[in-house]
Design a protein around this motif. Sequence first.
Motif, PDB file in Angstrom:
ATOM      1  N   SER A 275     -49.438 -10.353  50.766  1.00  0.00           N
ATOM      2  CA  SER A 275     -49.416  -9.963  49.358  1.00  0.00           C
ATOM      3  C   SER A 275     -50.118 -11.057  48.572  1.00  0.00           C
ATOM      4  O   SER A 275     -50.298 -12.183  49.071  1.00  0.00           O
ATOM      5  N   THR A 276     -50.516 -10.754  47.375  1.00  0.00           N
ATOM      6  CA  THR A 276     -51.135 -11.773  46.523  1.00  0.00           C
ATOM      7  C   THR A 276     -50.191 -12.940  46.339  1.00  0.00           C
ATOM      8  O   THR A 276     -50.579 -14.113  46.469  1.00  0.00           O
ATOM      9  N   ARG A 277     -48.927 -12.617  46.037  1.00  0.00           N
ATOM     10  CA  ARG A 277     -47.938 -13.668  45.795  1.00  0.00           C
ATOM     11  C   ARG A 277     -47.798 -14.591  46.996  1.00  0.00           C
ATOM     12  O   ARG A 277     -47.842 -15.825  46.862  1.00  0.00           O
ATOM     13  N   ALA A 278     -47.634 -14.008  48.179  1.00  0.00           N
ATOM     14  CA  ALA A 278     -47.379 -14.812  49.371  1.00  0.00           C
ATOM     15  C   ALA A 278     -48.581 -15.659  49.758  1.00  0.00           C
ATOM     16  O   ALA A 278     -48.445 -16.857  50.071  1.00  0.00           O
ATOM     17  N   MET A 279     -49.751 -15.058  49.732  1.00  0.00           N
ATOM     18  CA  MET A 279     -50.936 -15.764  50.218  1.00  0.00           C
ATOM     19  C   MET A 279     -51.385 -16.864  49.262  1.00  0.00           C
ATOM     20  O   MET A 279     -51.776 -17.951  49.682  1.00  0.00           O
ATOM     21  N   THR A 280     -51.318 -16.594  47.960  1.00  0.00           N
ATOM     22  CA  THR A 280     -51.712 -17.635  47.006  1.00  0.00           C
ATOM     23  C   THR A 280     -50.683 -18.763  46.967  1.00  0.00           C
ATOM     24  O   THR A 280     -51.042 -19.934  46.830  1.00  0.00           O
ATOM     25  N   ALA A 281     -49.402 -18.411  47.090  1.00  0.00           N
ATOM     26  CA  ALA A 281     -48.365 -19.451  47.109  1.00  0.00           C
ATOM     27  C   ALA A 281     -48.518 -20.345  48.330  1.00  0.00           C
ATOM     28  O   ALA A 281     -48.358 -21.580  48.243  1.00  0.00           O
ATOM     29  N   GLN A 282     -48.833 -19.742  49.467  1.00  0.00           N
ATOM     30  CA  GLN A 282     -49.022 -20.536  50.681  1.00  0.00           C
ATOM     31  C   GLN A 282     -50.199 -21.487  50.528  1.00  0.00           C
ATOM     32  O   GLN A 282     -50.144 -22.648  50.963  1.00  0.00           O
ATOM     33  N   TYR A 283     -51.262 -21.009  49.894  1.00  0.00           N
ATOM     34  CA  TYR A 283     -52.433 -21.882  49.695  1.00  0.00           C
ATOM     35  C   TYR A 283     -52.072 -23.071  48.816  1.00  0.00           C
ATOM     36  O   TYR A 283     -52.432 -24.219  49.113  1.00  0.00           O
ATOM     37  N   THR A 284     -51.349 -22.817  47.734  1.00  0.00           N
ATOM     38  CA  THR A 284     -50.962 -23.901  46.830  1.00  0.00           C
ATOM     39  C   THR A 284     -50.020 -24.873  47.522  1.00  0.00           C
ATOM     40  O   THR A 284     -50.140 -26.104  47.356  1.00  0.00           O
ATOM     41  N   ARG A 289     -53.348 -27.135  45.310  1.00  0.00           N
ATOM     42  CA  ARG A 289     -54.266 -26.594  44.304  1.00  0.00           C
ATOM     43  C   ARG A 289     -53.906 -25.135  44.005  1.00  0.00           C
ATOM     44  O   ARG A 289     -53.686 -24.351  44.935  1.00  0.00           O
ATOM     45  N   PRO A 290     -53.880 -24.748  42.733  1.00  0.00           N
ATOM     46  CA  PRO A 290     -53.610 -23.347  42.400  1.00  0.00           C
ATOM     47  C   PRO A 290     -54.812 -22.475  42.723  1.00  0.00           C
ATOM     48  O   PRO A 290     -55.953 -22.957  42.796  1.00  0.00           O
ATOM     49  N   VAL A 291     -54.552 -21.204  42.917  1.00  0.00           N
ATOM     50  CA  VAL A 291     -55.633 -20.260  43.179  1.00  0.00           C
ATOM     51  C   VAL A 291     -55.326 -18.978  42.410  1.00  0.00           C
ATOM     52  O   VAL A 291     -54.179 -18.506  42.397  1.00  0.00           O
ATOM     53  N   ASP A 292     -56.310 -18.439  41.753  1.00  0.00           N
ATOM     54  CA  ASP A 292     -56.112 -17.298  40.864  1.00  0.00           C
ATOM     55  C   ASP A 292     -56.350 -15.979  41.604  1.00  0.00           C
ATOM     56  O   ASP A 292     -57.402 -15.364  41.505  1.00  0.00           O
ATOM     57  N   ILE A 312     -55.761 -16.260  55.271  1.00  0.00           N
ATOM     58  CA  ILE A 312     -56.186 -14.859  55.288  1.00  0.00           C
ATOM     59  C   ILE A 312     -56.179 -14.312  56.710  1.00  0.00           C
ATOM     60  O   ILE A 312     -55.700 -13.203  56.969  1.00  0.00           O
ATOM     61  N   THR A 313     -56.706 -15.100  57.642  1.00  0.00           N
ATOM     62  CA  THR A 313     -56.756 -14.657  59.039  1.00  0.00           C
ATOM     63  C   THR A 313     -55.353 -14.407  59.586  1.00  0.00           C
ATOM     64  O   THR A 313     -55.086 -13.375  60.211  1.00  0.00           O
ATOM     65  N   SER A 314     -54.437 -15.314  59.317  1.00  0.00           N
ATOM     66  CA  SER A 314     -53.069 -15.168  59.823  1.00  0.00           C
ATOM     67  C   SER A 314     -52.373 -13.958  59.202  1.00  0.00           C
ATOM     68  O   SER A 314     -51.684 -13.190  59.895  1.00  0.00           O
ATOM     69  N   ALA A 315     -52.561 -13.773  57.887  1.00  0.00           N
ATOM     70  CA  ALA A 315     -51.894 -12.663  57.198  1.00  0.00           C
ATOM     71  C   ALA A 315     -52.419 -11.322  57.679  1.00  0.00           C
ATOM     72  O   ALA A 315     -51.631 -10.388  57.930  1.00  0.00           O
ATOM     73  N   LEU A 316     -53.727 -11.196  57.818  1.00  0.00           N
ATOM     74  CA  LEU A 316     -54.298  -9.904  58.233  1.00  0.00           C
ATOM     75  C   LEU A 316     -54.021  -9.609  59.704  1.00  0.00           C
ATOM     76  O   LEU A 316     -53.845  -8.444  60.088  1.00  0.00           O
TER      77      LEU A 316
END
Length: 390
Positions: A275-284, A289-292, A312-316
């Motif tokens: 999800s957007t929430r999960a993947m961006t939170a994991q990156y931060t 660093r935040p990601v939009d 992305i690779t792991s999530a997909l």
Amino acid sequence: MTVPEGPGPHRRADEPSVVPVLEVGGSHVTAAAVDLDRARIADGTRRRLPLTPGIGPEDFLATLAEAANGVLAVGALGARTDGGVRTDGGAHPVRGVRTDRGAYPDQGTYPDRGAYPDQGTHPARGAYPDQGAYPARGAHSALGGHTAVGAHAALGTWGIAVPGPFDYARGIARYHGVGKFASLDGLAVGDLLTPRLNPRPTRLRFLNDASAFALGARLTAHPGSRRLVAITLGTGVGSAFLDRGAIVEDDPRVPPEGRVDLLTVDGRPLEDTVSTRAMTAQYTDRTGRPVDGLRELTARAAADDATARDIITSALHALGGALAPWLTAFEADTVVFGGSITAAWPLIGPPLTAGLSHHTPSLARLTLSARADGEDQALLGAAAFAARGA
């Protein structure tokens, strides 16, 4: 339960050729008139308005009504022969042979449609008594007077695609605890929106946005598919399962309610991984660093940001593994992906395919496609859905 509601091989004579529709997304609402004969959005009818995060009931209804009435208004539908747009509400010139555009190509055959049993009893098909007769072609009416629209328009029935959870049969939002739409929980959208539309419709037909996307994708791109699965990837994960054009929601071959978002990965909800929430939170968490959103995350991955690419690779790959047993049980022949992340299909396609085939090697032969025009597909699917209930 199998919901027999897909586009049919041909539009019946008593079905409308042009249907007004709304598509509600997480950040917008789009209204349009759909020409089902040509499987396209009627020229000049699309109107898109923003929905602010945390929008309240009154503003939500007002925005939907503004978008919808923009489609019904003379100025939104009335194209002059010189290419301008009528805004004065006057009559259009008598139509003649179109010289500005060539003939519309054949759109192919429409897959089988049926009735949607959980939507209640359908009224008798035919003319709507409150709409009156269609005007002569030289005069403008709400949907009948547009040069690209044609005379057989369904003012009486709207198709409305909205994200769940939602009581689609009754037109009531069920967004308890759903972040941006939480204030709409319990809102009787159907009852409260109807009197705001001019002319007032006789019926609003609601359906899940992923189901609308699936119906539209089958109509335009995969008419020969027997069992098509649609997956939308964005804020969350949406899904729909079609068996020869019929929506399947309660069946041992599909997840509960046909909802992939109810699946789990390693004992946790799927959307905690994909999800957007999960993947961006994991990156931060990993970089500080935040990601939009997903667009920026995929852009960083494409620019050789190793952390973004790994996430992305792991999530997909995990998504592929979660989908694999259900695609096998459903005997899917086609899977169509939509949503914001599909713009990065060269990046997300390989790990997704690897996740599928790792679980079930035969799924490597499955037809996978990505549709960047998800909004168009949802509008078309909502129109096909509404037309059968008109």
